[in-house]
Design an enzyme around this catalytic site. Structure first.
Site, short mmCIF file in Angstrom:
data_model
loop_
_atom_site.label_atom_id
_atom_site.label_comp_id
_atom_site.label_asym_id
_atom_site.label_seq_id
_atom_site.Cartn_x
_atom_site.Cartn_y
_atom_site.Cartn_z
N CYS A 10 0.84 -1.20 0.00
CA CYS A 10 0.00 0.00 0.00
C CYS A 10 0.88 1.26 0.00
O CYS A 10 2.09 1.17 0.25
CB CYS A 10 -0.92 0.00 1.22
SG CYS A 10 -0.05 0.24 2.79
N CYS A 13 3.06 1.67 3.09
CA CYS A 13 4.19 0.73 3.13
C CYS A 13 5.30 1.19 2.20
O CYS A 13 6.48 1.12 2.54
CB CYS A 13 3.73 -0.67 2.77
SG CYS A 13 2.49 -1.34 3.91
#
Length: 77
Positions: A10, A13
């Protein structure tokens, strides 16, 4: 030193990975930064909130994006 970034890929991240790599580079460290996206591995580590960061296999951050200063502290081991 080995730094692992745990997450599904994501944006949070990816940002954590970018910040950790920047910290390692700015400090002139020879640490390696690896991204772990395998959910089975993430679950085996007991991580419930991503992004998470491990330094030499020890989880040192979970559920938030570190600031650059925090990333530098974490990268020191």
């Amino acid at each position: 030193m080995k730094i692992e970034i745990f997450g599904s890929g994501c944006p949070r991240c990816k940002q954590t990975e970018k910040i950790m790599k920047m910290a390692v580079e700015e400090m002139g460290s020879d640490a390696t930064v690896e991204k772990v996206t395998d959910m089975m591995i993430i679950m085996e580590k007991g991580i419930v909130s991503t992004p998470a960061v491990a330094v030499d296999r020890k989880i040192v951050l979970s559920g938030k994006i570190p600031s650059l200063d925090e990333a530098k502290r974490l990268s020191k081991g």
